[in-house]
Write an enzyme that holds these catalytic residues in place. Structure first.
Site, PDB file in Angstrom:
ATOM      1  N   VAL A   1       0.730  -1.222   0.249  1.00  0.00           N
ATOM      2  CA  VAL A   1       0.143   0.151   0.416  1.00  0.00           C
ATOM      3  C   VAL A   1       0.775   1.015  -0.122  1.00  0.00           C
ATOM      4  CG1 VAL A   1      -1.559   1.904   1.367  1.00  0.00           C
ATOM      5  CG2 VAL A   1      -1.890  -1.101   1.061  1.00  0.00           C
ATOM      6  N   CYS A   2       0.788   2.199  -0.742  1.00  0.00           N
ATOM      7  CA  CYS A   2       1.701   3.243  -1.034  1.00  0.00           C
ATOM      8  C   CYS A   2       1.210   4.170   0.140  1.00  0.00           C
ATOM      9  CB  CYS A   2       1.373   4.113  -2.089  1.00  0.00           C
ATOM     10  SG  CYS A   2       1.807   5.679  -1.741  1.00  0.00           S
ATOM     11  N   VAL A   3       2.594   4.423   0.822  1.00  0.00           N
ATOM     12  CA  VAL A   3       2.105   5.491   2.278  1.00  0.00           C
ATOM     13  C   VAL A   3       1.951   7.175   1.451  1.00  0.00           C
ATOM     14  CG1 VAL A   3       4.989   6.270   2.221  1.00  0.00           C
ATOM     15  CG2 VAL A   3       3.722   6.504   4.337  1.00  0.00           C
TER      16      VAL A   3
END
Lengths: 122, 102, 130, 138
Positions: free
Chosen positions: C77-79
């Site tokens: 998941v992209c931070v």
């Protein structure tokens, strides 16, 4: 009060400058970027144990100008190249920048410059 | 290099299908998925565009998406191949690259 | 082949995550390796364990989590996108002074570099979105 | 930061106008990270994506951050290939003079500024796209 770089144990941290209190997050980044001024930067650096000198300010001022113009903090490589262009090749290398900002120019210098905290994207 | 283009919008909703067709190179293919499967039905205002594009590239439509929308497989424009998810996987590996038009 | 997957939409609002799930299942069945599934834009919303869809509906987050567990798939998941939308793991919650985390088991939060790396390492990168 | 020296051709296709959705902004974020990986990066602006590069964007009234100036930083990130779909501009009654000028500095020629913008037809774009390894559309 002291604000350590990676100190996560503090809750509701604040930075005292000239009798005024500034809200900062767990890593010492200013909550309200508009509240930044030179005294705040000096106080942050002193709290980290390394007061700012002219060499630091050259980089901090560059970062603020870059952010003002492009709305982003430059990547380290871009920072290096642009510093080299503006301040001379002898300063446009990561060795020089890491000596100035041992915690990393992206993190530490952006914090002092009152830029948004990097999201740690790479 | 061959490219697989996937489209997922109804041509009645926006111009994605037409943009995709206008930028599709000769040896590429188009796979219609989700709402884009509407594009490959007979007797719509887009039928002619699809039929004429079939001369230039291969076209595929995802069967589960047609069925889910109650679109009869018999009404799919001739020349458009009806495929399943496993064929979708094969199409992505058989082409050199994939562009999903979003 | 090594396949990289990019999901740009959340669950339920769009079919994107469902299509991606069906695609990934078919790819595994055909013997391909899923190098990584990367969640970006609203796609990060696929990772919240707090979603409680009706019992007669599918639970997309659970399906991803189980698929990842059974086939050892890297769900990233992209931070930056996750921070905007309130998707946090324990470390991120602490780092940002939030009172709880909400990430489902099997997902991990990391940087956009993981997407670029998937593009470099995988043989194909397939995007699902709106 | 390259992965064992592998350099792939990454193209980002921007098809949506800014602010109405987040795609333009988050596309830009991926683009900047990709450049940090020493990849061969190019950007395409087509359909409503051409509006992302409009000059004189003012966002005070909508309360959102104006990120249009960030496109000018692309040259600093060694992104020198910006393709603009000529037909999309024409369809919208625009010309390249309505858009920001994007340049990169050539270090070898005393930082001379060179234009990054390539105005291309759909036929040319189709050809350029099909030569890419990775295409991401936002």
């Amino acid at each position: 009060m002291a604000v350590d770089f990676f100190n996560n144990s503090e809750v509701d941290v604040s930075l005292e400058v000239n009798g005024k209190s500034y809200e900062v997050d767990e890593e010492g980044y200013l909550a309200d970027l508009n509240a930044w001024d030179a005294d705040v930067a000096n106080a942050m650096a002193e709290a980290d144990g390394a007061p700012l000198e002219d060499n630091h300010w050259e980089v901090i001022n560059f970062l603020r100008e870059y952010y003002e113009e492009y709305q982003i903090a430059p990547a380290v490589r871009v920072l290096t190249k642009q510093i080299g262009k503006r301040l001379g090749k002898e300063k446009g290398n990561s060795k020089y920048l890491y000596e100035l900002f041992p915690y990393g120019p992206a993190k530490q210098a952006c914090k002092y410059a009152g830029l948004p905290k990097p999201t740690g994207c790479v | 290099m061959s490219m697989l283009h996937t489209v997922n919008k109804s041509p009645f909703e926006n111009s994605t299908v037409t943009s995709c067709i206008s930028m599709c190179a000769k040896d590429s293919s188009i796979l219609f998925i989700e709402d884009a499967v509407i594009s490959v039905m007979k007797s719509t205002k887009f039928t002619e565009m699809i039929e004429s594009s079939l001369k230039d590239f291969k076209m595929y439509a995802l069967k589960p998406d047609l069925e889910a929308r109650g679109l009869s497989l018999n009404n799919v424009i001739e020349g458009v191949e009806i495929v399943g998810y496993e064929d979708f996987v094969d199409l992505t590996t058989e082409h050199d690259s994939v562009q999903s038009w979003l | 082949m090594k396949l990289g997957i990019l999901i740009n939409e959340g669950p339920y609002q769009h079919q994107a995550s469902d299509t991606a799930l069906q695609y990934v299942k078919a790819a595994i069945k055909k013997g391909h390796e899923i190098y990584r599934v990367f969640f970006y834009n609203d796609g990060v919303n696929n990772a919240t364990r707090l979603a409680t869809p009706p019992q007669d509906d599918r639970n997309i987050t659970k399906e991803w989590s189980e698929l990842a567990k059974n086939h050892n798939i890297d769900l990233v998941v992209c931070v930056a996108a996750a921070q905007r939308r309130g998707i946090l793991d324990k470390g991120e919650a602490e780092r940002n002074g939030k009172d709880s985390d909400n990430i489902e088991e099997g997902f991990r939060i990391s940087g956009l570099g993981q997407l670029v790396e998937a593009g470099i390492q995988a043989d194909r990168l397939i995007t699902f979105g709106d | 930061m390259s992965e064992e020296g592998i350099v792939k051709k990454f193209m980002y296709v921007n098809r949506k106008s800014p602010y109405g959705t987040i795609y333009a902004l988050e596309s830009l974020e991926v683009v900047l990270i990709t450049a940090a990986f020493d990849q061969d990066v190019s950007l395409t602006f087509t359909d409503d994506g051409v509006y992302q590069l409009m000059k004189d964007q003012k966002t005070d009234g909508i309360g959102m951050k104006n990120f249009s100036s960030t496109y000018s930083a692309l040259g600093d990130y060694e992104i020198k290939k910006i393709f603009i779909d000529k037909e999309s501009l024409e369809e919208r009654g625009l010309s390249v003079s309505d858009l920001q000028e994007l340049v990169w500095e050539d270090e070898d020629e005393d930082y001379a500024e060179k234009s990054s913008i390539n105005l291309v037809s759909r036929a040319e774009l189709s050809n350029i796209m099909s030569q890419q390894d990775i295409v991401m559309s936002f």
